[in-house]
Design an enzyme around this catalytic site. Structure first.
Site, PDB file in Angstrom:
ATOM      1  N   GLY A  13      17.478   1.863 -26.661  1.00  0.00           N
ATOM      2  CA  GLY A  13      16.290   1.010 -26.764  1.00  0.00           C
ATOM      3  C   GLY A  13      15.560   1.067 -28.093  1.00  0.00           C
ATOM      4  N   SER A  14      16.238   1.497 -29.175  1.00  0.00           N
ATOM      5  CA  SER A  14      15.504   1.587 -30.451  1.00  0.00           C
ATOM      6  C   SER A  14      15.164   0.201 -31.001  1.00  0.00           C
ATOM      7  CB  SER A  14      16.284   2.418 -31.480  1.00  0.00           C
ATOM      8  OG  SER A  14      17.364   1.685 -32.007  1.00  0.00           O
ATOM      9  N   ASN A  15      15.990  -0.790 -30.755  1.00  0.00           N
ATOM     10  CA  ASN A  15      15.643  -2.141 -31.214  1.00  0.00           C
ATOM     11  C   ASN A  15      14.449  -2.690 -30.442  1.00  0.00           C
ATOM     12  OD1 ASN A  15      17.337  -3.447 -33.399  1.00  0.00           O
ATOM     13  ND2 ASN A  15      18.912  -2.430 -32.165  1.00  0.00           N
ATOM     14  N   MET A  90      24.862  -4.290 -23.272  1.00  0.00           N
ATOM     15  CA  MET A  90      26.293  -4.154 -23.512  1.00  0.00           C
ATOM     16  C   MET A  90      27.152  -4.835 -22.440  1.00  0.00           C
ATOM     17  SD  MET A  90      25.945  -2.799 -26.373  1.00  0.00           S
ATOM     18  CE  MET A  90      27.539  -2.266 -26.953  1.00  0.00           C
ATOM     19  N   ARG A  91      26.637  -5.897 -21.856  1.00  0.00           N
ATOM     20  CA  ARG A  91      27.410  -6.673 -20.870  1.00  0.00           C
ATOM     21  C   ARG A  91      27.592  -8.083 -21.386  1.00  0.00           C
ATOM     22  NH1 ARG A  91      29.102  -2.935 -17.016  1.00  0.00           N
ATOM     23  NH2 ARG A  91      27.341  -1.748 -16.238  1.00  0.00           N
ATOM     24  N   ASN A 107      20.520 -12.310 -29.617  1.00  0.00           N
ATOM     25  CA  ASN A 107      21.267 -11.049 -29.596  1.00  0.00           C
ATOM     26  C   ASN A 107      21.279 -10.461 -30.997  1.00  0.00           C
ATOM     27  OD1 ASN A 107      23.055  -9.008 -28.582  1.00  0.00           O
ATOM     28  ND2 ASN A 107      24.768 -10.081 -29.535  1.00  0.00           N
ATOM     29  N   HIS A 109      23.717  -7.943 -33.381  1.00  0.00           N
ATOM     30  CA  HIS A 109      25.068  -7.370 -33.425  1.00  0.00           C
ATOM     31  C   HIS A 109      25.218  -6.631 -34.756  1.00  0.00           C
ATOM     32  CE1 HIS A 109      29.298  -7.087 -32.327  1.00  0.00           C
ATOM     33  NE2 HIS A 109      29.580  -7.341 -33.600  1.00  0.00           N
TER      34      HIS A 109
END
Ligand code: GAR
Length: 193
Positions: A13-15, A90-91, A107, A109
């Site tokens: 959860g750092s983002n 990550m899904r 998102n 990436h």
């Protein structure tokens, strides 16, 4: 009115935290209304709660992905979220969920897309021998890691880099670039209001 965001996170959860910090510093006119995880033990859930944000985990069953997505989508709508921010989620989302929130899912990436889609993009960059990698914020479309690009940051690859060291330096940039991309959404939102 500040832009209401929903967050989906599978892990650390750092983002999420970097975005929330920018909101708390008054640098982003947004509010994270709800964080949803596919993993009950995801540290992101506790982080959200510590910041006074509603956080929920729904069970994720690979053979029935839409059950999770229906619950998550309904909860985001009930919370009035205008955008959904994938922050280490990550899904792979089903076409049904992506359609439901068309052009409203972002998102991040850890590569310079369109290079190195999918898993372990930092290791893919090392294996390819590129001198620069980085991170990309993009809109989510039906094709994996391929939607319109909103923001990117470049990170040099050093001779001695490992997957871990490169990931760490890319992550520092992720924390800047996600807030920048959300800032663009906020400006658009205000221009339309
Ligand atoms: C981040 O590096 C993010 O870019 C990556 O997972 C990490 C999550 O970190 N996401 C993907 O690879 C998505 N395909 P965080 O939980 O600390 O934000």
């Amino acid at each position: 009115m500040s832009l209401k965001l929903g967050v989906m996170a599978s892990g650390r959860g750092s983002n999420f935290l970097a975005i929330q910090n920018e909101i708390e510093r008054g640098n982003l006119d947004a509010e994270i209304a709800l964080l949803i995880s596919d993993r009950a033990q995801a540290p992101a859930l506790e982080l959200a709660t510590a910041h006074g944000i509603a956080a929920q985990a729904f069970p994720y069953d690979k053979s029935d992905r839409s059950a999770f997505e229906k619950k998550a989508g309904d909860a985001f709508e009930a919370a009035g979220c205008a955008y959904i921010i994938l922050a280490g989620f990550m899904r792979i989302l089903t076409p049904g969920f992506i359609d439901r929130f068309e052009h409203r899912i972002l998102n991040i990436h850890p590569s310079l897309l369109p290079s190195f889609k999918g898993l372990h993009p930092q290791q893919q960059a090392l294996d390819a021998g590129v001198k620069f990698s980085g991170c990309t914020v993009h809109l989510v479309t039906q094709e994996l890691d391929a939607g319109p690009i909103l923001a990117q940051a470049v990170v040099p690859v050093e001779e001695e880099d490992t997957e871990e060291s490169l990931s760490r330096r890319i992550l520092e940039q992720e924390h800047q670039v996600y807030a920048q991309a959300i800032q663009v959404l906020i400006a658009k939102h205000h221009a339309m209001a």
